[in-house]
Enzyme design. Structure first.
Site: not given
Ligand code: CO
Length: 295
Positions: A121, A180
Protein backbone atom coordinates in the site's frame (compact mmCIF):
# COMPACT_ATOMS: atom_id res chain seq x y z
CA UNK A 1 13.74 1.90 -72.65
CA UNK A 2 12.48 5.34 -71.69
CA UNK A 3 9.11 3.88 -70.67
CA UNK A 4 10.87 1.37 -68.40
CA UNK A 5 12.75 4.21 -66.66
CA UNK A 6 9.52 6.14 -66.33
CA UNK A 7 7.74 3.09 -64.88
CA UNK A 8 10.60 2.51 -62.40
CA UNK A 9 10.47 6.14 -61.33
CA UNK A 10 6.74 5.81 -60.89
CA UNK A 11 7.16 2.75 -58.62
CA UNK A 12 9.87 4.53 -56.65
CA UNK A 13 7.59 7.54 -56.12
CA UNK A 14 4.83 5.20 -54.94
CA UNK A 15 7.22 3.50 -52.48
CA UNK A 16 8.33 6.88 -51.08
CA UNK A 17 4.72 7.95 -50.76
CA UNK A 18 3.75 4.74 -48.90
CA UNK A 19 6.72 5.10 -46.53
CA UNK A 20 5.73 8.70 -45.82
CA UNK A 21 2.19 7.58 -44.97
CA UNK A 22 3.53 4.87 -42.63
CA UNK A 23 5.73 7.36 -40.76
CA UNK A 24 2.88 9.88 -40.51
CA UNK A 25 0.60 7.18 -39.17
CA UNK A 26 3.08 6.37 -36.40
CA UNK A 27 3.60 10.03 -35.59
CA UNK A 28 -0.13 10.69 -35.37
CA UNK A 29 -0.08 8.90 -31.99
CA UNK A 30 -2.36 6.06 -33.02
CA UNK A 31 0.25 3.41 -32.14
CA UNK A 32 0.67 2.75 -28.38
CA UNK A 33 4.07 3.52 -26.83
CA UNK A 34 6.61 0.93 -25.76
CA UNK A 35 5.46 -1.46 -23.01
CA UNK A 36 7.63 -2.51 -20.07
CA UNK A 37 7.31 -4.71 -16.98
CA UNK A 38 8.43 -3.65 -13.51
CA UNK A 39 8.73 -6.44 -10.93
CA UNK A 40 8.55 -5.18 -7.36
CA UNK A 41 9.55 -7.25 -4.33
CA UNK A 42 10.34 -6.49 -0.71
CA UNK A 43 13.96 -7.43 -1.46
CA UNK A 44 16.45 -9.69 0.25
CA UNK A 45 19.96 -9.36 1.65
CA UNK A 46 20.59 -13.11 1.28
CA UNK A 47 22.23 -13.86 -2.12
CA UNK A 48 20.93 -17.49 -2.29
CA UNK A 49 17.38 -16.26 -1.65
CA UNK A 50 17.42 -14.41 -4.96
CA UNK A 51 16.88 -17.81 -6.65
CA UNK A 52 13.16 -17.10 -6.13
CA UNK A 53 13.29 -13.74 -7.92
CA UNK A 54 15.48 -15.15 -10.70
CA UNK A 55 13.04 -18.00 -11.29
CA UNK A 56 10.13 -15.59 -11.51
CA UNK A 57 11.98 -13.31 -13.92
CA UNK A 58 12.68 -16.31 -16.18
CA UNK A 59 8.96 -17.17 -16.18
CA UNK A 60 8.07 -13.58 -17.05
CA UNK A 61 10.58 -13.40 -19.93
CA UNK A 62 9.27 -16.71 -21.24
CA UNK A 63 5.63 -15.60 -21.05
CA UNK A 64 6.21 -12.12 -22.50
CA UNK A 65 9.23 -12.35 -24.84
CA UNK A 66 10.71 -9.07 -26.01
CA UNK A 67 9.13 -6.97 -23.25
CA UNK A 68 11.82 -5.21 -21.17
CA UNK A 69 11.82 -6.28 -17.50
CA UNK A 70 13.14 -4.25 -14.57
CA UNK A 71 13.24 -4.71 -10.80
CA UNK A 72 12.59 -2.54 -7.76
CA UNK A 73 12.69 -3.38 -4.04
CA UNK A 74 10.31 -1.69 -1.61
CA UNK A 75 12.51 -2.20 1.48
CA UNK A 76 14.74 0.79 2.10
CA UNK A 77 16.92 -1.16 4.54
CA UNK A 78 17.46 -4.01 2.07
CA UNK A 79 18.35 -1.54 -0.70
CA UNK A 80 20.81 0.23 1.58
CA UNK A 81 22.49 -2.99 2.73
CA UNK A 82 22.93 -4.51 -0.70
CA UNK A 83 24.03 -1.17 -2.19
CA UNK A 84 26.89 -1.22 0.33
CA UNK A 85 27.94 -4.52 -1.31
CA UNK A 86 27.75 -2.99 -4.79
CA UNK A 87 24.40 -4.57 -5.71
CA UNK A 88 22.19 -1.56 -6.28
CA UNK A 89 18.48 -2.25 -6.82
CA UNK A 90 16.27 0.85 -7.24
CA UNK A 91 13.14 1.93 -5.39
CA UNK A 92 9.82 1.96 -7.30
CA UNK A 93 10.00 5.70 -8.21
CA UNK A 94 13.66 5.33 -9.29
CA UNK A 95 12.89 2.30 -11.47
CA UNK A 96 9.92 4.05 -13.11
CA UNK A 97 12.12 7.06 -13.88
CA UNK A 98 14.74 4.82 -15.55
CA UNK A 99 12.03 3.10 -17.61
CA UNK A 100 10.63 6.44 -18.70
CA UNK A 101 14.11 7.56 -19.75
CA UNK A 102 14.46 4.28 -21.71
CA UNK A 103 11.40 5.23 -23.75
CA UNK A 104 8.87 2.96 -22.00
CA UNK A 105 5.42 4.57 -22.06
CA UNK A 106 3.17 1.80 -20.72
CA UNK A 107 4.17 -0.08 -17.58
CA UNK A 108 2.73 -3.17 -15.96
CA UNK A 109 3.97 -3.13 -12.36
CA UNK A 110 3.78 -6.54 -10.67
CA UNK A 111 3.90 -6.89 -6.90
CA UNK A 112 5.78 -9.94 -5.64
CA UNK A 113 4.55 -9.37 -2.11
CA UNK A 114 2.49 -12.07 -0.41
CA UNK A 115 -0.32 -9.86 0.96
CA UNK A 116 -1.54 -6.34 0.17
CA UNK A 117 0.01 -4.99 3.38
CA UNK A 118 2.11 -1.97 4.27
CA UNK A 119 4.85 -2.52 1.65
CA UNK A 120 2.22 -2.90 -1.06
CA UNK A 121 0.00 0.00 0.00
CA UNK A 122 2.56 2.59 1.10
CA UNK A 123 5.51 1.91 -1.20
CA UNK A 124 3.82 0.56 -4.31
CA UNK A 125 0.12 1.41 -4.72
CA UNK A 126 0.68 5.00 -3.60
CA UNK A 127 3.51 5.52 -6.12
CA UNK A 128 1.53 3.93 -8.95
CA UNK A 129 -1.54 6.09 -8.22
CA UNK A 130 0.64 9.20 -8.14
CA UNK A 131 2.15 8.32 -11.53
CA UNK A 132 -1.32 7.72 -12.92
CA UNK A 133 -2.60 11.06 -11.63
CA UNK A 134 0.35 13.11 -12.86
CA UNK A 135 1.12 10.91 -15.91
CA UNK A 136 4.87 11.66 -15.43
CA UNK A 137 5.56 10.86 -19.06
CA UNK A 138 3.63 7.56 -19.11
CA UNK A 139 0.56 6.74 -21.18
CA UNK A 140 -0.60 4.02 -18.77
CA UNK A 141 0.55 2.38 -15.54
CA UNK A 142 -1.23 -0.76 -14.25
CA UNK A 143 -0.58 -2.62 -11.02
CA UNK A 144 -0.78 -6.42 -10.57
CA UNK A 145 -2.04 -7.78 -7.25
CA UNK A 146 0.21 -9.54 -4.73
CA UNK A 147 -0.05 -13.32 -4.32
CA UNK A 148 -3.05 -13.24 -1.98
CA UNK A 149 -5.85 -10.96 -3.06
CA UNK A 150 -9.11 -12.52 -4.25
CA UNK A 151 -11.03 -15.63 -3.23
CA UNK A 152 -9.65 -17.31 -6.37
CA UNK A 153 -6.10 -16.40 -5.31
CA UNK A 154 -6.69 -17.90 -1.87
CA UNK A 155 -7.93 -21.16 -3.36
CA UNK A 156 -5.02 -21.27 -5.80
CA UNK A 157 -2.47 -20.41 -3.09
CA UNK A 158 -3.81 -23.08 -0.71
CA UNK A 159 -3.59 -25.62 -3.54
CA UNK A 160 -0.06 -24.42 -4.40
CA UNK A 161 1.04 -24.71 -0.77
CA UNK A 162 -0.18 -28.29 -0.57
CA UNK A 163 1.37 -29.08 -3.96
CA UNK A 164 4.71 -27.77 -2.66
CA UNK A 165 4.99 -30.16 0.30
CA UNK A 166 8.03 -32.45 0.23
CA UNK A 167 7.47 -35.90 -1.28
CA UNK A 168 8.83 -37.39 1.98
CA UNK A 169 5.92 -36.01 4.00
CA UNK A 170 4.01 -38.89 5.60
CA UNK A 171 0.23 -39.04 6.02
CA UNK A 172 0.48 -38.21 9.74
CA UNK A 173 3.09 -35.45 9.34
CA UNK A 174 2.05 -31.84 9.77
CA UNK A 175 2.92 -28.98 7.39
CA UNK A 176 3.64 -25.62 8.99
CA UNK A 177 3.88 -22.60 6.69
CA UNK A 178 5.63 -19.63 8.27
CA UNK A 179 4.47 -16.22 7.02
CA UNK A 180 5.75 -12.78 7.96
CA UNK A 181 2.68 -11.25 9.60
CA UNK A 182 2.01 -7.56 10.12
CA UNK A 183 0.26 -4.92 12.23
CA UNK A 184 -1.44 -3.81 8.97
CA UNK A 185 -5.13 -4.82 8.59
CA UNK A 186 -4.10 -7.12 5.73
CA UNK A 187 -2.74 -9.53 8.36
CA UNK A 188 -6.24 -11.03 8.12
CA UNK A 189 -5.00 -12.89 5.01
CA UNK A 190 -3.02 -15.29 7.23
CA UNK A 191 -5.88 -16.58 9.41
CA UNK A 192 -7.96 -16.37 6.20
CA UNK A 193 -5.55 -18.68 4.40
CA UNK A 194 -5.80 -21.12 7.30
CA UNK A 195 -9.48 -21.69 6.46
CA UNK A 196 -8.65 -22.48 2.82
CA UNK A 197 -5.90 -24.86 3.98
CA UNK A 198 -8.07 -26.59 6.60
CA UNK A 199 -10.67 -27.31 3.92
CA UNK A 200 -8.06 -29.36 2.07
CA UNK A 201 -5.70 -30.71 4.70
CA UNK A 202 -6.40 -30.94 8.45
CA UNK A 203 -2.68 -31.14 9.23
CA UNK A 204 -1.63 -27.96 7.39
CA UNK A 205 -1.09 -24.84 9.51
CA UNK A 206 -0.26 -21.20 8.91
CA UNK A 207 1.70 -19.15 11.43
CA UNK A 208 3.42 -15.78 11.32
CA UNK A 209 6.56 -14.26 12.84
CA UNK A 210 5.10 -10.82 13.58
CA UNK A 211 1.31 -11.18 13.38
CA UNK A 212 -1.50 -13.62 14.10
CA UNK A 213 -1.68 -16.57 14.25
CA UNK A 214 1.66 -16.91 16.04
CA UNK A 215 3.85 -19.88 16.84
CA UNK A 216 1.92 -20.51 20.12
CA UNK A 217 -1.26 -21.23 18.19
CA UNK A 218 0.59 -23.54 15.79
CA UNK A 219 2.18 -25.38 18.72
CA UNK A 220 -1.22 -25.90 20.37
CA UNK A 221 -2.68 -27.26 17.14
CA UNK A 222 0.23 -29.67 16.63
CA UNK A 223 -0.16 -30.99 20.20
CA UNK A 224 -3.93 -31.28 19.86
CA UNK A 225 -3.52 -33.32 16.66
CA UNK A 226 -0.93 -35.63 18.26
CA UNK A 227 1.55 -34.94 15.49
CA UNK A 228 5.10 -36.38 15.68
CA UNK A 229 6.81 -35.06 12.54
CA UNK A 230 6.61 -31.46 11.29
CA UNK A 231 7.70 -29.98 7.97
CA UNK A 232 8.45 -26.27 8.14
CA UNK A 233 8.20 -24.16 4.99
CA UNK A 234 8.33 -20.40 4.36
CA UNK A 235 5.06 -18.72 3.37
CA UNK A 236 7.31 -16.06 1.91
CA UNK A 237 8.38 -15.09 -1.60
CA UNK A 238 12.02 -15.81 -0.79
CA UNK A 239 13.79 -18.06 1.71
CA UNK A 240 15.73 -15.11 3.11
CA UNK A 241 16.69 -13.86 6.54
CA UNK A 242 13.39 -14.78 8.30
CA UNK A 243 13.32 -18.28 6.82
CA UNK A 244 16.98 -18.97 7.59
CA UNK A 245 16.97 -17.54 11.11
CA UNK A 246 13.45 -17.23 12.59
CA UNK A 247 12.23 -20.43 10.96
CA UNK A 248 15.14 -22.82 10.45
CA UNK A 249 17.86 -21.27 12.65
CA UNK A 250 19.61 -23.24 15.42
CA UNK A 251 19.35 -20.43 17.99
CA UNK A 252 16.85 -20.79 20.83
CA UNK A 253 13.58 -19.11 19.90
CA UNK A 254 13.61 -20.13 16.23
CA UNK A 255 10.56 -22.14 15.17
CA UNK A 256 12.77 -25.16 14.59
CA UNK A 257 14.24 -24.91 18.10
CA UNK A 258 10.89 -24.31 19.81
CA UNK A 259 9.25 -27.25 18.03
CA UNK A 260 12.35 -29.38 18.67
CA UNK A 261 12.18 -28.58 22.40
CA UNK A 262 8.46 -29.44 22.38
CA UNK A 263 9.40 -32.96 21.25
CA UNK A 264 8.57 -32.79 17.55
CA UNK A 265 10.81 -34.13 14.78
CA UNK A 266 11.33 -30.99 12.68
CA UNK A 267 12.32 -30.75 9.00
CA UNK A 268 12.76 -27.21 7.66
CA UNK A 269 12.61 -26.65 3.90
CA UNK A 270 14.51 -23.58 2.70
CA UNK A 271 12.70 -22.70 -0.49
CA UNK A 272 10.83 -19.47 -1.17
CA UNK A 273 7.47 -19.53 -2.92
CA UNK A 274 9.00 -18.04 -6.08
CA UNK A 275 10.93 -21.30 -6.47
CA UNK A 276 7.70 -23.25 -7.10
CA UNK A 277 5.93 -23.06 -10.48
CA UNK A 278 2.49 -23.19 -8.82
CA UNK A 279 3.04 -19.86 -7.02
CA UNK A 280 4.75 -18.26 -10.01
CA UNK A 281 1.63 -19.09 -12.04
CA UNK A 282 -0.55 -17.02 -9.66
CA UNK A 283 1.76 -13.98 -9.82
CA UNK A 284 2.07 -14.43 -13.60
CA UNK A 285 -1.74 -14.40 -13.93
CA UNK A 286 -1.85 -11.12 -12.02
CA UNK A 287 0.82 -9.66 -14.33
CA UNK A 288 -1.09 -10.83 -17.40
CA UNK A 289 -4.19 -9.04 -16.14
CA UNK A 290 -2.16 -5.85 -15.46
CA UNK A 291 -0.81 -5.98 -19.04
CA UNK A 292 -4.36 -6.37 -20.36
CA UNK A 293 -5.47 -3.34 -18.38
CA UNK A 294 -2.83 -1.26 -20.20
CA UNK A 295 -4.72 -1.75 -23.48
CO1 CO B 1 10.67 -8.75 8.55
Amino acid sequence: MRSLVRRSLGLLALAVLLTAFAVCGAQAGSAPGKTGILLVAFGTTVPEARASYDAFERSVREAFPGVPVRWAYTSHIVRKRIAARGLAVPSVPQALETMRADGVRRVAVQSLHVIPGEEYHDKLLRTVLEHRRRANGFEAVALGDPLLSTHEDMKAAAAALLASVPAERGADDAMVFMGHGTHHPANIYYPGLQWYLSERDPLAFTGTVEGAPGLDWVLDRLKAEGVKRVWLQPLMTVAGDHARNDMAGDEPGSWKSVLDDAGFEVHPVLRGMGEYAAFRAIWLDHLRSALQRLE
